[in-house]
Design an enzyme around this catalytic site. Structure first.
Site, mmCIF file in Angstrom:
data_model
loop_
_atom_site.group_PDB
_atom_site.id
_atom_site.type_symbol
_atom_site.label_atom_id
_atom_site.label_comp_id
_atom_site.label_asym_id
_atom_site.label_seq_id
_atom_site.Cartn_x
_atom_site.Cartn_y
_atom_site.Cartn_z
ATOM 1 C CB SER A 14 2.651 -3.858 2.226
ATOM 2 O OG SER A 14 2.176 -4.172 3.500
ATOM 3 C CG ASP A 16 0.336 -2.408 6.903
ATOM 4 O OD1 ASP A 16 -0.728 -1.767 6.911
ATOM 5 O OD2 ASP A 16 0.509 -3.434 6.206
#
Length: 456
Positions: free
Chosen positions: A97, A246
C-alpha cells in the site's frame, strides 16, 4: 517459524527480504490454499520490484497444495478484488500500500472478495505457514495444478463505468496524482484515453510512471505533505478537482479547485447520499473515526448509519452482515455493495466526478454541505507504553466524559461537544489520535490537552 511480526491483524506486511522473502511467500501460498480450501486462486501485484517474484513464489506454494493459479499480473488492489468477484476465486494481492519502497505484503480474500482477517482465517494461515517453514510443504497427490495468465484491466474498467455513468456530465479538468503507484495504470483505462467511451474529462497526470521506489513523494495521500504537488497543480492549471491515489490505488483523496483537501468524511457523506438515492433506507457503514456529520446526514437522507471499528476486514464483514449499500473510512477507503462489499478508490472518485459534473456548482460549494465540524486529522505518536498512556488519558478526561466506549481503542465524548478516539496501530508502535469539535478552538483545546498526556 513465528510469523507474528509479519502477519498483522488484516494483512501481511514487512521489509523485503529481512522479514518477507520468497520462501515465506511460498509457505503462505500453500497455507492460504489449505485454509480457503481452494482448487483455484487469482493473484496480482503492484509496481514494487519485489512483487513479481513474491507473487510467483506464492503461486508455487499454492500449486504444491494442488491449486491452479490465475495470474492477473500488474494491478491495483481493487483490481484484485474485481478479479476475485468477477472470477469467483480466492485472491492474493501483493502490495504494501502506502508503505516505503523496502516493504511488501499481501492482502488476501476468499472468493467474491470476502476479506480475510485475523479472526477469519489469517491467524490460521500464519500458523500453518510457520509450520511449513519449520518443516516442508507436502506435495498434493492427484491434483493437476497449472498457471493461467489473464489481463483484466479492460474488464475492470468496463465494470466500473457501468456503475457510474460519466458520459453526460459537463466538461471537467481533473488533475490526478498517482504517486508513481498503480493509479498510473488504472486511471488511463477507466477515465483517460484508454476508455472505451469518450468521457468529458481532461486528465492532467502527475507521476503516472510506475516506480516502486516512489521518487517524487510517498504514495500516501493521508500525509498532507504528499498532497502539496497536487494542490499546486490544480490551482496552476485551473482544474475543477484533484484526485490522489495511494500506492495500490485502493484509496482516493480529493482536492477542490482552490487546492483545499476535502475531508474523507465529507466524501463519505456525499457518496452515501448518492447511493441512498438509488437504494432508499439502506445501511451505510462508517468507522468510529469518521465525522459525526456522517451518521447525521445518513439518517437525514433516510439511511441507517452503522458504526464499526477501523480496518478493512472488519468493515467488509459488517458491510456483508448489514447488506450495506456503501461504507466509508476516515483513511479514504470506500466500500460498495456493487463491488462485492470491497473498497475501491476509483469508484468513489467516479461518484465525486459525477456529483460535480451533473450540476454547475464548484466542489467546495458541494462539499460544504457535508462538512459540519472541525477535525484534527489522524495524529500519530510513538510511545513506549501504549496501554499506560491510554489509561492516563482515561483518567485525565474522566470528569468531563459524557460517554466512553472501547469498540476500537478508547472513544470519549466530552461535555463541550468535542470527542476523540485514541487507539493503538495494528502495524506500527504508535498511538493514533483523532479529535473533532464544533469549532477550531474547541477541537484544538481537546487535541492539545490529549497530546500533552500522550506524549508525556
Amino acid at each position: 517459524m513465528d510469523l507474528s511480526a509479519l502477519v498483522k491483524a488484516y494483512d501481511v506486511r514487512g521489509v523485503v527480504p529481512d522479514q518477507f522473502d520468497e520462501n515465506i511467500a511460498r509457505a503462505l501460498g500453500a497455507a492460504f490454499v489449505d485454509v480457503v480450501e481452494a482448487e483455484r486462486i487469482v493473484t496480482a501485484h503492484d509496481m514494487r520490484e519485489s512483487g513479481p517474484g513474491l507473487a510467483r513464489a506464492f503461486a508455487q506454494g499454492a500449486m504444491q497444495r494442488g491449486a491452479s493459479v490465475v495470474e492477473a499480473g500488474l494491478g491495483s488492489t481493487d483490481m484484485l478484488y474485481f478479479a476475485s468477484g468477477h472470477l469467483a476465486l480466492p485472491g492474493a494481492m501483493f502490495t504494501a500500500s502506502h508503505n516505503p519502497a523496502q516493504y511488501n505484503g499481501i492482502k488476501m480474500c476468499r472468493a467474491g472478495a470476502v476479506a480475510i482477517g485475523q479472526d477469519t482465517g489469517l491467524a490460521e494461515v500464519r500458523e500453518r505457514a510457520g509450520a511449513y517453514l519449520d518443516g516442508e510443504i507436502p506435495q498434493s497427490v492427484g491434483a493437476v495444478a497449472d498457471v493461467e495468465r489473464v489481463d483484466l484491466l479492460s474488464a475492470y474498467a468496463e465494470y466500473l463505468r457501468g456503475l457510474v455513468d460519466l458520459s453526460g456530465i459537463r466538461a471537467l479538468t481533473v488533475v490526478v496524482d498517482a504517486g508513481n503507484g498503480m493509479g498510473g495504470y488504472t486511471v488511463p483505462a477507466v477515465l483517460g484515453d484508454a476508455a472505451l467511451t469518450a468521457l468529458p474529462l481532461q486528465i492532467v497526470p502527475l507521476y503516472f510512471e510506475l516506480d516502486g521506489t516512489f521518487p517524487n513523494h510517498e504514495a500516501n495521500p493521508l500525509e498532507p505533505a504528499n498532497l502539496v504537488d497536487l494542490q499546486r497543480k490544480v490551482v496552476e492549471v485551473g482544474a475543477d478537482i484533484g484526485l490522489a491515489f495511494d500506492g495500490d490505488a485502493d484509496r482516493c483523496f480529493v482536492v477542490d479547485a482552490d487546492g483545499a483537501a476535502v475531508s474523507p468524511s465529507a466524501i463519505t457523506a456525499l457518496v452515501a447520499t448518492r447511493e441512498l438515492a438509488k437504494s432508499p433506507g439502506s445501511a451505510i457503514i462508517h468507522n468510529l473515526i469518521t465525522s459525526h456529520a456522517v451518521p447525521e446526514i445518513v439518517a437525514e437522507h433516510g439511511g441507517r448509519p452503522v458504526r464499526t471499528r477501523v480496518g478493512h476486514s472488519f468493515i467488509k464483514a459488517e458491510m456483508a452482515r448489514e447488506n450495506a449499500v456503501f461504507g466509508g473510512e476516515h483513511s479514504a477507503h470506500y466500500y460498495f455493495r456493487d463491488f462485492w462489499f470491497a473498497d475501491t478508490g476509483m469508484l468513489a472518485a467516479m461518484h465525486v466526478l459525477a456529483a460535480l459534473g451533473e450540476q454547475p456548482r464548484s466542489l467546495a460549494e458541494i462539499t460544504a454541505e457535508y462538512s459540519r465540524y472541525v477535525a484534527s486529522g489522524e495524529i500519530n505518536s510513538t510511545v513506549d507504553d501504549q496501554a499506560g498512556r491510554v489509561e492516563a488519558i482515561r483518567t485525565v478526561f474522566a470528569d468531563r466524559a459524557v460517554e466512553v466506549d472501547e469498540l476500537d481503542g478508547l472513544t470519549v465524548e466530552l461535555s463541550d461537544g468535542s470527542w476523540f478516539n485514541l487507539r493503538a496501530s495494528n502495524t506500527e508502535p504508535l498511538l493514533r489520535l483523532n479529535v473533532e469539535g464544533s469549532t477550531d478552538q474547541v477541537m484544538a483545546a481537546t487535541r492539545d490537552e490529549a497530546l500533552a498526556v500522550i506524549r508525556g
